[in-house]
Scaffold this motif. Sequence first.
Motif, PDB file in Angstrom:
ATOM      1  N   GLU A 326     -65.209 -67.576 -30.312  1.00 51.50           N
ATOM      2  CA  GLU A 326     -64.101 -67.453 -29.366  1.00 51.50           C
ATOM      3  C   GLU A 326     -62.775 -67.453 -30.145  1.00 51.50           C
ATOM      4  O   GLU A 326     -62.645 -68.145 -31.167  1.00 51.50           O
ATOM      5  CB  GLU A 326     -64.114 -68.599 -28.356  1.00 51.50           C
ATOM      6  CG  GLU A 326     -65.326 -68.587 -27.440  1.00 51.50           C
ATOM      7  CD  GLU A 326     -65.365 -69.793 -26.520  1.00 51.50           C
ATOM      8  OE1 GLU A 326     -66.119 -69.758 -25.538  1.00 51.50           O
ATOM      9  OE2 GLU A 326     -64.631 -70.773 -26.789  1.00 51.50           O
ATOM     10  N   GLN A 328     -58.952 -68.317 -30.868  1.00 51.46           N
ATOM     11  CA  GLN A 328     -57.958 -69.361 -30.626  1.00 51.46           C
ATOM     12  C   GLN A 328     -56.674 -69.001 -31.360  1.00 51.46           C
ATOM     13  O   GLN A 328     -56.708 -68.440 -32.452  1.00 51.46           O
ATOM     14  CB  GLN A 328     -58.458 -70.727 -31.120  1.00 51.46           C
ATOM     15  CG  GLN A 328     -59.686 -71.243 -30.409  1.00 51.46           C
ATOM     16  CD  GLN A 328     -60.156 -72.565 -31.003  1.00 51.46           C
ATOM     17  OE1 GLN A 328     -59.785 -72.926 -32.116  1.00 51.46           O
ATOM     18  NE2 GLN A 328     -60.972 -73.292 -30.245  1.00 51.46           N
ATOM     19  N   LYS A 329     -55.544 -69.362 -30.761  1.00 50.51           N
ATOM     20  CA  LYS A 329     -54.251 -69.155 -31.398  1.00 50.51           C
ATOM     21  C   LYS A 329     -53.840 -70.439 -32.110  1.00 50.51           C
ATOM     22  O   LYS A 329     -53.870 -71.517 -31.528  1.00 50.51           O
ATOM     23  CB  LYS A 329     -53.197 -68.775 -30.349  1.00 50.51           C
ATOM     24  CG  LYS A 329     -51.787 -68.613 -30.913  1.00 50.51           C
ATOM     25  CD  LYS A 329     -50.788 -68.283 -29.815  1.00 50.51           C
ATOM     26  CE  LYS A 329     -49.367 -68.215 -30.345  1.00 50.51           C
ATOM     27  NZ  LYS A 329     -48.378 -67.925 -29.292  1.00 50.51           N
ATOM     28  N   ARG A 363     -57.266 -61.478 -27.493  1.00 51.77           N
ATOM     29  CA  ARG A 363     -56.329 -62.456 -26.950  1.00 51.77           C
ATOM     30  C   ARG A 363     -57.027 -63.813 -26.960  1.00 51.77           C
ATOM     31  O   ARG A 363     -58.269 -63.885 -27.032  1.00 51.77           O
ATOM     32  CB  ARG A 363     -55.901 -62.085 -25.525  1.00 51.77           C
ATOM     33  CG  ARG A 363     -57.026 -62.114 -24.506  1.00 51.77           C
ATOM     34  CD  ARG A 363     -56.530 -61.729 -23.114  1.00 51.77           C
ATOM     35  NE  ARG A 363     -57.583 -61.851 -22.123  1.00 51.77           N
ATOM     36  CZ  ARG A 363     -58.501 -60.947 -21.875  1.00 51.77           C
ATOM     37  NH1 ARG A 363     -58.501 -59.808 -22.563  1.00 51.77           N
ATOM     38  NH2 ARG A 363     -59.438 -61.158 -20.964  1.00 51.77           N
ATOM     39  N   PRO A 364     -56.293 -64.905 -26.915  1.00 49.13           N
ATOM     40  CA  PRO A 364     -56.923 -66.230 -26.943  1.00 49.13           C
ATOM     41  C   PRO A 364     -57.916 -66.404 -25.793  1.00 49.13           C
ATOM     42  O   PRO A 364     -57.662 -66.017 -24.660  1.00 49.13           O
ATOM     43  CB  PRO A 364     -55.736 -67.185 -26.802  1.00 49.13           C
ATOM     44  CG  PRO A 364     -54.575 -66.423 -27.339  1.00 49.13           C
ATOM     45  CD  PRO A 364     -54.817 -65.007 -26.943  1.00 49.13           C
ATOM     46  N   GLY A 365     -59.077 -66.973 -26.116  1.00 43.93           N
ATOM     47  CA  GLY A 365     -60.085 -67.289 -25.100  1.00 43.93           C
ATOM     48  C   GLY A 365     -61.236 -66.319 -25.015  1.00 43.93           C
ATOM     49  O   GLY A 365     -62.291 -66.676 -24.475  1.00 43.93           O
ATOM     50  N   ILE A 366     -61.116 -65.096 -25.530  1.00 43.35           N
ATOM     51  CA  ILE A 366     -62.208 -64.135 -25.392  1.00 43.35           C
ATOM     52  C   ILE A 366     -63.170 -64.287 -26.560  1.00 43.35           C
ATOM     53  O   ILE A 366     -62.833 -64.837 -27.600  1.00 43.35           O
ATOM     54  CB  ILE A 366     -61.680 -62.690 -25.325  1.00 43.35           C
ATOM     55  CG1 ILE A 366     -61.122 -62.252 -26.693  1.00 43.35           C
ATOM     56  CG2 ILE A 366     -60.651 -62.534 -24.237  1.00 43.35           C
ATOM     57  CD1 ILE A 366     -60.832 -60.770 -26.765  1.00 43.35           C
ATOM     58  N   LYS A 367     -64.409 -63.777 -26.335  1.00 47.36           N
ATOM     59  CA  LYS A 367     -65.403 -63.771 -27.397  1.00 47.36           C
ATOM     60  C   LYS A 367     -65.316 -62.468 -28.164  1.00 47.36           C
ATOM     61  O   LYS A 367     -64.987 -61.426 -27.605  1.00 47.36           O
ATOM     62  CB  LYS A 367     -66.804 -63.950 -26.821  1.00 47.36           C
ATOM     63  CG  LYS A 367     -67.177 -65.388 -26.489  1.00 47.36           C
ATOM     64  CD  LYS A 367     -68.680 -65.537 -26.357  1.00 47.36           C
ATOM     65  CE  LYS A 367     -69.068 -67.008 -26.292  1.00 47.36           C
ATOM     66  NZ  LYS A 367     -70.536 -67.191 -26.330  1.00 47.36           N
TER      67      LYS A 367
END
Length: 384
Positions: A326, A328-329, A363-367
Amino acid sequence: MAGSVSNIKLWVLILSAAVISGCGDAPAPQQAVLPSVIVNTAHKEMITPKSEFVGRTRASEDVVIKPQIQGQLLKRSYVEGDDISAGDLLFEIDPSTYEAELAQHQAVLKQAKASRDVAVMNWERGRRLLPDGMISAQDMDELTSRKLTTAAGVVQAEAAVEAAKLQLSYTKVFAPISGRVSQSEVSLGDIITPQTEMANIVQLQPMWVNFQIAEKALITAQQQFSKAKEKEIKIEDLVMRLRLPNGTMFDEVGHIDFIGNRVDAATGTLPVRATFKNANSLMLPGLFVTLVVESPITENALLIPQAAVQEDQQGRFVMVVNEQDEVQKRVVELGERFGVEWRVLSGLEDGDRIVVEGLQKIRPGIKVNPVEQEVVPFKEDEKS
């Protein structure tokens, strides 16, 4: 007719069964394909800390040539723009006036010596006559006074002759230092005065580089240097390299020879100066250069590729792929650059996977589907 109706019903039943059978056998929808990204692993490596400062070259000696007397310029004895040595003749001023003054003072000196010799002979004669009472004590005192006065007159005349010789010597203007001389600021026939700037000489060896250290960097450097002192490392051990205006590195290593004693209240900077031998006189005064200061101490630092770093209103950040793939920023604090990599001061740990390609797809959160970047080892015999 009845047979035709029966056939129609039969075909309707067959088609209906085919449609129902087809709907029942429809394939299940496919799963969405995860975006692929190229990742690189944050890694620790032994590095030599360095800092870069913009500086300006300055001649170690910069002399304006002015005459010490007044007169007409008769001759220029150097080639403009040449490298000259200390003591080389540069200009000649009309000496006739000063030769006449010297001759006059030399004549006065001869007269003074003659008066002194006469006074000495009279004094010797009086000294022999005094015991016999042939002259009075008062007369002897006058002879003694005359002898001393004429002796002082000789000293005064000798000093005047030396002064006249000195003035005459000033009609020839010599180079006070070795260096590169400028074009002449005067022409033959000009009337020269002690205020006239005739030329300029700059000393190119060594060459100074003046630069400024911001107060924040100054405190950090002082703290690091305090630690370095414990390891018997001195300020002279700092490696000073120079990047020239065309991007090439100067082939000499310099050293710091001056550190200011006060931070400028207006700019918040401390003046510092480095010295380079400049053996080939490649550097000239007034160049803007980049001074690269390397620490004599190696450190174990966390490095990431510059391509992974982005910036927004919160500051610099990178995209990290965790163990579950996943995104993360991570906001990071960065230090100096080393080639194509950046030193990480905070925000990441050794082994974190950083996205270096495909940032526009995530983008943050996607696999994602992370693909490790292939690093081609550098070979010295490879040519660019």
